[in-house]
Every structure is written in C-alpha cells, then in structure tokens.
Design a protein around this motif. Structure first.
Motif, PDB file in Angstrom:
ATOM      1  N   VAL A   1       0.839  -1.201   0.000  1.00 34.82           N
ATOM      2  CA  VAL A   1       0.000   0.000   0.000  1.00 34.82           C
ATOM      3  C   VAL A   1       0.874   1.251   0.000  1.00 34.82           C
ATOM      4  O   VAL A   1       0.596   2.215  -0.724  1.00 34.82           O
ATOM      5  CB  VAL A   1      -0.978  -0.003   1.202  1.00 34.82           C
ATOM      6  CG1 VAL A   1      -1.661   1.346   1.375  1.00 34.82           C
ATOM      7  CG2 VAL A   1      -2.020  -1.110   1.046  1.00 34.82           C
ATOM      8  N   LYS A   2       1.941   1.240   0.787  1.00 33.03           N
ATOM      9  CA  LYS A   2       2.871   2.378   0.803  1.00 33.03           C
ATOM     10  C   LYS A   2       3.486   2.589  -0.580  1.00 33.03           C
ATOM     11  O   LYS A   2       3.614   3.722  -1.040  1.00 33.03           O
ATOM     12  CB  LYS A   2       3.983   2.158   1.832  1.00 33.03           C
ATOM     13  CG  LYS A   2       3.518   2.234   3.255  1.00 33.03           C
ATOM     14  CD  LYS A   2       3.113   3.639   3.566  1.00 33.03           C
ATOM     15  CE  LYS A   2       3.513   4.008   4.958  1.00 33.03           C
ATOM     16  NZ  LYS A   2       3.185   5.380   5.275  1.00 33.03           N
ATOM     17  N   VAL A   3       3.879   1.502  -1.252  1.00 36.09           N
ATOM     18  CA  VAL A   3       4.440   1.591  -2.601  1.00 36.09           C
ATOM     19  C   VAL A   3       3.396   2.163  -3.553  1.00 36.09           C
ATOM     20  O   VAL A   3       3.703   3.018  -4.390  1.00 36.09           O
ATOM     21  CB  VAL A   3       4.955   0.219  -3.091  1.00 36.09           C
ATOM     22  CG1 VAL A   3       5.258   0.232  -4.581  1.00 36.09           C
ATOM     23  CG2 VAL A   3       6.181  -0.204  -2.291  1.00 36.09           C
ATOM     24  N   PHE A   4       2.152   1.706  -3.423  1.00 34.56           N
ATOM     25  CA  PHE A   4       1.071   2.198  -4.279  1.00 34.56           C
ATOM     26  C   PHE A   4       0.927   3.712  -4.157  1.00 34.56           C
ATOM     27  O   PHE A   4       0.891   4.433  -5.152  1.00 34.56           O
ATOM     28  CB  PHE A   4      -0.249   1.513  -3.905  1.00 34.56           C
ATOM     29  CG  PHE A   4      -1.427   2.015  -4.681  1.00 34.56           C
ATOM     30  CD1 PHE A   4      -1.748   1.465  -5.906  1.00 34.56           C
ATOM     31  CD2 PHE A   4      -2.210   3.062  -4.192  1.00 34.56           C
ATOM     32  CE1 PHE A   4      -2.831   1.928  -6.636  1.00 34.56           C
ATOM     33  CE2 PHE A   4      -3.291   3.536  -4.918  1.00 34.56           C
ATOM     34  CZ  PHE A   4      -3.600   2.970  -6.138  1.00 34.56           C
ATOM     35  N   TYR A   5       0.829   4.199  -2.930  1.00 32.35           N
ATOM     36  CA  TYR A   5       0.642   5.635  -2.731  1.00 32.35           C
ATOM     37  C   TYR A   5       1.880   6.435  -3.120  1.00 32.35           C
ATOM     38  O   TYR A   5       1.767   7.554  -3.625  1.00 32.35           O
ATOM     39  CB  TYR A   5       0.212   5.943  -1.299  1.00 32.35           C
ATOM     40  CG  TYR A   5      -1.246   5.652  -1.078  1.00 32.35           C
ATOM     41  CD1 TYR A   5      -2.226   6.337  -1.788  1.00 32.35           C
ATOM     42  CD2 TYR A   5      -1.656   4.676  -0.181  1.00 32.35           C
ATOM     43  CE1 TYR A   5      -3.569   6.072  -1.605  1.00 32.35           C
ATOM     44  CE2 TYR A   5      -3.001   4.403   0.006  1.00 32.35           C
ATOM     45  CZ  TYR A   5      -3.950   5.107  -0.707  1.00 32.35           C
ATOM     46  OH  TYR A   5      -5.290   4.837  -0.529  1.00 32.35           O
ATOM     47  N   CYS A   6       3.058   5.878  -2.916  1.00 33.83           N
ATOM     48  CA  CYS A   6       4.287   6.555  -3.322  1.00 33.83           C
ATOM     49  C   CYS A   6       4.358   6.670  -4.844  1.00 33.83           C
ATOM     50  O   CYS A   6       4.739   7.712  -5.381  1.00 33.83           O
ATOM     51  CB  CYS A   6       5.507   5.812  -2.786  1.00 33.83           C
ATOM     52  SG  CYS A   6       7.075   6.652  -3.117  1.00 33.83           S
ATOM     53  N   LYS A   7       3.978   5.606  -5.535  1.00 31.60           N
ATOM     54  CA  LYS A   7       4.009   5.620  -7.001  1.00 31.60           C
ATOM     55  C   LYS A   7       3.017   6.647  -7.556  1.00 31.60           C
ATOM     56  O   LYS A   7       3.276   7.286  -8.567  1.00 31.60           O
ATOM     57  CB  LYS A   7       3.704   4.229  -7.547  1.00 31.60           C
ATOM     58  CG  LYS A   7       3.936   4.109  -9.035  1.00 31.60           C
ATOM     59  CD  LYS A   7       3.836   2.685  -9.507  1.00 31.60           C
ATOM     60  CE  LYS A   7       4.057   2.646 -11.020  1.00 31.60           C
ATOM     61  NZ  LYS A   7       3.840   1.347 -11.566  1.00 31.60           N
ATOM     62  N   ALA A   8       1.908   6.813  -6.874  1.00 28.81           N
ATOM     63  CA  ALA A   8       0.896   7.762  -7.327  1.00 28.81           C
ATOM     64  C   ALA A   8       1.304   9.212  -7.046  1.00 28.81           C
ATOM     65  O   ALA A   8       0.793  10.130  -7.675  1.00 28.81           O
ATOM     66  CB  ALA A   8      -0.438   7.460  -6.648  1.00 28.81           C
ATOM     67  N   GLU A   9       2.227   9.405  -6.115  1.00 31.06           N
ATOM     68  CA  GLU A   9       2.663  10.749  -5.734  1.00 31.06           C
ATOM     69  C   GLU A   9       3.889  11.156  -6.560  1.00 31.06           C
ATOM     70  O   GLU A   9       4.875  10.419  -6.618  1.00 31.06           O
ATOM     71  CB  GLU A   9       3.005  10.759  -4.243  1.00 31.06           C
ATOM     72  CG  GLU A   9       3.387  12.102  -3.689  1.00 31.06           C
ATOM     73  CD  GLU A   9       3.729  12.002  -2.218  1.00 31.06           C
ATOM     74  OE1 GLU A   9       4.749  12.575  -1.823  1.00 31.06           O
ATOM     75  OE2 GLU A   9       2.981  11.320  -1.484  1.00 31.06           O
ATOM     76  N   THR A  10       3.842  12.302  -7.161  1.00 32.73           N
ATOM     77  CA  THR A  10       4.948  12.785  -7.985  1.00 32.73           C
ATOM     78  C   THR A  10       6.178  13.062  -7.118  1.00 32.73           C
ATOM     79  O   THR A  10       6.081  13.737  -6.098  1.00 32.73           O
ATOM     80  CB  THR A  10       4.546  14.090  -8.723  1.00 32.73           C
ATOM     81  OG1 THR A  10       3.353  13.846  -9.442  1.00 32.73           O
ATOM     82  CG2 THR A  10       5.638  14.535  -9.672  1.00 32.73           C
ATOM     83  N   GLY A  11       7.306  12.512  -7.531  1.00 27.87           N
ATOM     84  CA  GLY A  11       8.567  12.767  -6.851  1.00 27.87           C
ATOM     85  C   GLY A  11       8.835  11.917  -5.616  1.00 27.87           C
ATOM     86  O   GLY A  11       9.861  12.091  -4.967  1.00 27.87           O
ATOM     87  N   CYS A  12       7.946  11.017  -5.276  1.00 30.36           N
ATOM     88  CA  CYS A  12       8.147  10.177  -4.094  1.00 30.36           C
ATOM     89  C   CYS A  12       9.196   9.109  -4.389  1.00 30.36           C
ATOM     90  O   CYS A  12       9.113   8.395  -5.386  1.00 30.36           O
ATOM     91  CB  CYS A  12       6.841   9.518  -3.672  1.00 30.36           C
ATOM     92  SG  CYS A  12       7.015   8.425  -2.240  1.00 30.36           S
ATOM     93  N   ILE A  13      10.192   8.994  -3.518  1.00 29.75           N
ATOM     94  CA  ILE A  13      11.225   7.968  -3.671  1.00 29.75           C
ATOM     95  C   ILE A  13      11.361   7.096  -2.424  1.00 29.75           C
ATOM     96  O   ILE A  13      12.211   6.230  -2.359  1.00 29.75           O
ATOM     97  CB  ILE A  13      12.595   8.606  -4.017  1.00 29.75           C
ATOM     98  CG1 ILE A  13      13.005   9.604  -2.935  1.00 29.75           C
ATOM     99  CG2 ILE A  13      12.561   9.245  -5.380  1.00 29.75           C
ATOM    100  CD1 ILE A  13      14.412  10.111  -3.052  1.00 29.75           C
ATOM    101  N   ASP A  14      10.501   7.330  -1.440  1.00 29.28           N
ATOM    102  CA  ASP A  14      10.586   6.588  -0.176  1.00 29.28           C
ATOM    103  C   ASP A  14      10.222   5.111  -0.321  1.00 29.28           C
ATOM    104  O   ASP A  14      10.813   4.256   0.335  1.00 29.28           O
ATOM    105  CB  ASP A  14       9.669   7.223   0.876  1.00 29.28           C
ATOM    106  CG  ASP A  14      10.120   8.618   1.251  1.00 29.28           C
ATOM    107  OD1 ASP A  14      11.318   8.918   1.101  1.00 29.28           O
ATOM    108  OD2 ASP A  14       9.257   9.415   1.682  1.00 29.28           O
TER     109      ASP A  14
END
Length: 147
Positions: free
Chosen positions: A25-38
């Motif tokens: 779920v964290k990967v999903f939301y990070c992928k949807a957010e521009t610039g997220c690399i966490d």
C-alpha cells in the motif's frame, strides 16, 4: 503447550501478511505521488510477492473454514464473545482475529487499487482474489446450496 506454540506461529504469519500488504500500500501511494522515492516499486521483491501469495492463501483458507463450520443459526457476535471470555481458547480467539484482519486487509487491497489497478499488480491481484474468496466465504457462512 501445543496450542500456544501453534498460536505463536499463526500470529507470526498473520503479522507478516499484514506487514507485506502495508508495504504494498505504501508503494502504491508513493508511485501515485509525484517525486516520491521513499517506497519505490523495486522495494517489492520476488520473495515478498511469493510470501504474500502463500500466506494470503493460508489466511483465506482458515477464514473460509471458520465461516464454513459456523452454523447458519449461530450468532457470530456470541461466538466471538464466548471465544474471548472462555478460559484459554487461544485457537478460537486467533481464528476470529484472522477473520477480522483478513476482511480488513483484503478490503483495503481491493479498495486501494480499484481505480488504478496497474500501479502495483501484486496489491491488485490480492484485492481481486480477496473479493472472489469473500464471496466464497459468504456462501460458506450462509450455507447456500443449490436446490
């Protein structure tokens, strides 16, 4: 002693299941957010995928079995209450924890990926499999049979 050891193993498996879905779920939301690399997509390894599939299958099997043995006339709340208040009924309590966690995790995976299924295929597959198994669990619980 056997019940306690089994409960420990079952609890560890359930914790791993929840952790792996949480990461997805964290990967999903990070992928949807521009610039997220966490939480990059590469964080989900082949081993994590395999573990989630196997443990998810085991959890689903337990839930369906628990709902299948529940008689149609049984009151679920009473069964849960009796399991919690009875003396050292570890397996019963753990069975109901599994049911609650399975519903929560599966519904989360399904709802998170409903509109963007391509983002994290592992999570999408889990959510869609959960939906099918939830239908099977409902059939098992209500004892629906063809005439």
């Amino acid at each position: 002693m056997k019940q306690i050891f089994g409960a420990i193993i079952a609890s560890i498996l359930l914790a791993i299941y929840v952790y792996l879905v949480w990461i997805a779920v964290k990967v999903f939301y990070c992928k949807a957010e521009t610039g997220c690399i966490d939480y990059p997509v590469t964080l989900i390894t082949e081993g994590m995928t395999q573990a989630l599939v196997v443990i998810g299958g085991l959890v689903s099997a337990l839930v369906i079995a628990e709902l299948a043995i529940t008689k149609k006339d049984d009151n679920l709340k009473m069964r849960i209450f009796k399991a919690i208040t009875s003396k050292w009924k570890i397996n019963e309590i753990l069975s109901w924890i599994y049911v609650i966690v399975w519903i929560t995790v599966g519904l989360t995976a399904f709802m998170v990926t409903l509109f963007h299924p391509e983002e994290v295929p592992l999570l999408t597959n889990l959510g869609q499999a959960w939906l099918g198994l939830a239908i099977a669990a409902a059939y098992a619980f209500f004892g629906l049979e063809p005439e």
